[in-house]
Design a protein around this motif. Sequence first.
Motif, PDB file in Angstrom:
ATOM      1  N   GLY A   1      -1.729  10.772   1.007  1.00 47.74           N
ATOM      2  CA  GLY A   1      -1.328  10.065  -0.206  1.00 47.74           C
ATOM      3  C   GLY A   1       0.168  10.080  -0.425  1.00 47.74           C
TER       4      GLY A   1
ATOM      5  N   ARG B   1       1.495   4.861   8.318  1.00 49.92           N
ATOM      6  CA  ARG B   1       0.318   4.460   7.547  1.00 49.92           C
ATOM      7  C   ARG B   1      -0.762   5.534   7.587  1.00 49.92           C
ATOM      8  NH1 ARG B   1      -4.354   1.219   8.634  1.00 49.92           N
ATOM      9  NH2 ARG B   1      -5.112   0.194   6.728  1.00 49.92           N
ATOM     10  N   ALA B   2      -0.959   6.153   8.761  1.00 55.48           N
ATOM     11  CA  ALA B   2      -1.972   7.208   8.889  1.00 55.48           C
ATOM     12  C   ALA B   2      -1.617   8.418   8.031  1.00 55.48           C
ATOM     13  CB  ALA B   2      -2.118   7.618  10.356  1.00 55.48           C
TER      14      ALA B   2
ATOM     15  N   GLU C   1       4.295   9.983   1.592  1.00 59.24           N
ATOM     16  CA  GLU C   1       5.013   9.403   2.717  1.00 59.24           C
ATOM     17  C   GLU C   1       6.035  10.394   3.254  1.00 59.24           C
ATOM     18  OE1 GLU C   1       6.766   5.718   1.601  1.00 59.24           O
ATOM     19  OE2 GLU C   1       4.849   4.632   1.521  1.00 59.24           O
TER      20      GLU C   1
ATOM     21  N   GLN D   1       2.274   2.518  12.471  1.00 58.37           N
ATOM     22  CA  GLN D   1       0.898   3.033  12.466  1.00 58.37           C
ATOM     23  C   GLN D   1       0.872   4.516  12.059  1.00 58.37           C
ATOM     24  OE1 GLN D   1       2.169   1.268  15.038  1.00 58.37           O
ATOM     25  NE2 GLN D   1       1.060  -0.657  14.699  1.00 58.37           N
TER      26      GLN D   1
ATOM     27  N   LYS E   1       0.100   8.330   5.233  1.00 59.72           N
ATOM     28  CA  LYS E   1      -0.132   7.915   3.850  1.00 59.72           C
ATOM     29  C   LYS E   1      -1.615   8.000   3.502  1.00 59.72           C
ATOM     30  CE  LYS E   1       0.970   5.772  -0.086  1.00 59.72           C
ATOM     31  NZ  LYS E   1       1.811   6.381  -1.134  1.00 59.72           N
ATOM     32  N   ILE E   2      -2.473   7.573   4.440  1.00 56.72           N
ATOM     33  CA  ILE E   2      -3.922   7.620   4.213  1.00 56.72           C
ATOM     34  C   ILE E   2      -4.396   9.062   4.106  1.00 56.72           C
ATOM     35  CG2 ILE E   2      -6.169   7.157   5.274  1.00 56.72           C
ATOM     36  CD1 ILE E   2      -4.897   4.623   6.475  1.00 56.72           C
ATOM     37  N   ALA E   3      -3.868   9.944   4.948  1.00 57.54           N
ATOM     38  CA  ALA E   3      -4.336  11.330   5.003  1.00 57.54           C
ATOM     39  C   ALA E   3      -3.856  12.164   3.823  1.00 57.54           C
ATOM     40  CB  ALA E   3      -3.887  11.982   6.313  1.00 57.54           C
TER      41      ALA E   3
ATOM     42  N   SER F   1      -7.560   9.432  11.944  1.00 61.16           N
ATOM     43  CA  SER F   1      -6.922   8.112  11.904  1.00 61.16           C
ATOM     44  C   SER F   1      -6.277   7.783  13.242  1.00 61.16           C
ATOM     45  CB  SER F   1      -5.852   8.081  10.802  1.00 61.16           C
ATOM     46  OG  SER F   1      -6.427   8.320   9.535  1.00 61.16           O
TER      47      SER F   1
ATOM     48  N   ASP G   1      -7.631  14.925   8.798  1.00 62.90           N
ATOM     49  CA  ASP G   1      -7.765  13.522   8.392  1.00 62.90           C
ATOM     50  C   ASP G   1      -6.799  12.633   9.174  1.00 62.90           C
ATOM     51  OD1 ASP G   1      -9.686  14.236   6.566  1.00 62.90           O
ATOM     52  OD2 ASP G   1      -8.290  14.383   4.885  1.00 62.90           O
TER      53      ASP G   1
END
Length: 399
Positions: free
Chosen positions: A324, A317-318, A326, A314, A320-322, A299, A295
Amino acid sequence: MATLGRFAPVLRSFFRRSWSVRFLRISPAVGGGLVGCLVAGGLLRYQGEPRWRLLTRAGCSEQQKDDPSPVSSTSMRRLRFNQFASVIYEQELYMTPRGFLYSIMLEDVDRKFQKKHLTKAVMEKMLAVASKAKGGSNLFRGIGDNGLISYTEYLFLLTILTKPRTGFHIAFKMLDIDGNEQVDKKEFEKDSDEPSTTLQAFFFGRKGQNKLQYREFSRFMEDLQAEVQEMEFLQFSKGMDTMRREDFAEWLLYYANEEDNEAYLENVRRRIPTGESITFEEFKAFCLFSNNLEDFALSMKMIAEANKPIGMAQFKRAVKIATGEELSENVLDTVFKIFDVDGDNCLSHKEFIGVMKDRVLRGLRVRSNQGVSGFWKCVKRETLKGAQEAISRSSRSPF
């Protein structure tokens, strides 16, 4: 047959150079027959005994994709299993739980003794230990050499180590054949009614009477990942409570290509100050991220295709998206100092993803072969495999 006729001289030349008959200690009288077996062994390979499958150029081409080659990776994993397996029962080779942990952490094993042959009484005692064992992140270390892990279970455990938590339920569903939200002994292993390995006895009890629920299965997967993470952290932190940032870099680059490693390690020497450490919690968060690499890579690819530089914001953030979650600033700064090749505070993401794939698969990733040379490497490799199969199974050879 015409194709086989054209191919035979090449194979004869290859075996004269690379794998002499004298090395195999086979008399000249059977040399001709052996070459025939080797030709067939190279062009035909097992795909689930006793059936055979033709190895065509298309078959080799399939191994030249970006994904790891199923044939090659299987061979590497089988070799690694054989290397760290230490016991034999009823002519089958097994790892112990300790051997499995060693296979994850070490490149080689210093074996001073022959593999041990187990009696039924010893095997029964091992299974009794497993059936009474308590789950947790010390399970494999607690059982140690008092258990049995088969090759198929070894592959299963390797898969668990690379699964993100979102994949736990999918893995359980694959085992739950009848879809009743629980797994029984026959769904897990159909060969026998009673458990014959440590995992089977742990999951289903000594007589195979228990059912495996998803909650227990998920906890087992989390515990195994945690146990290996603890072992690796202690290995690279030299038993300390915290890991130096340069130790973390060594762990991260452990399975990377040696040529690339020199540049990365030079970055570590020049850019990372001494005396700064990474905690186990920070390390665990990074391991969680690494198991969500697919994932994250997607991103990163989207950012790169938009011609945007991949800076720390960036990247963060990627992640965190992948996942959930940090990553700490400490870990992020370490990663960027290693993989910022140009010194512009941006990540060389392709190199980073490649290193991470090697790290997640612990050196068992197989790189693709390209073009005609790749095809012939594939043929050479498969020929050797076929020959070894033919020789090891000569007593029941189909030829």
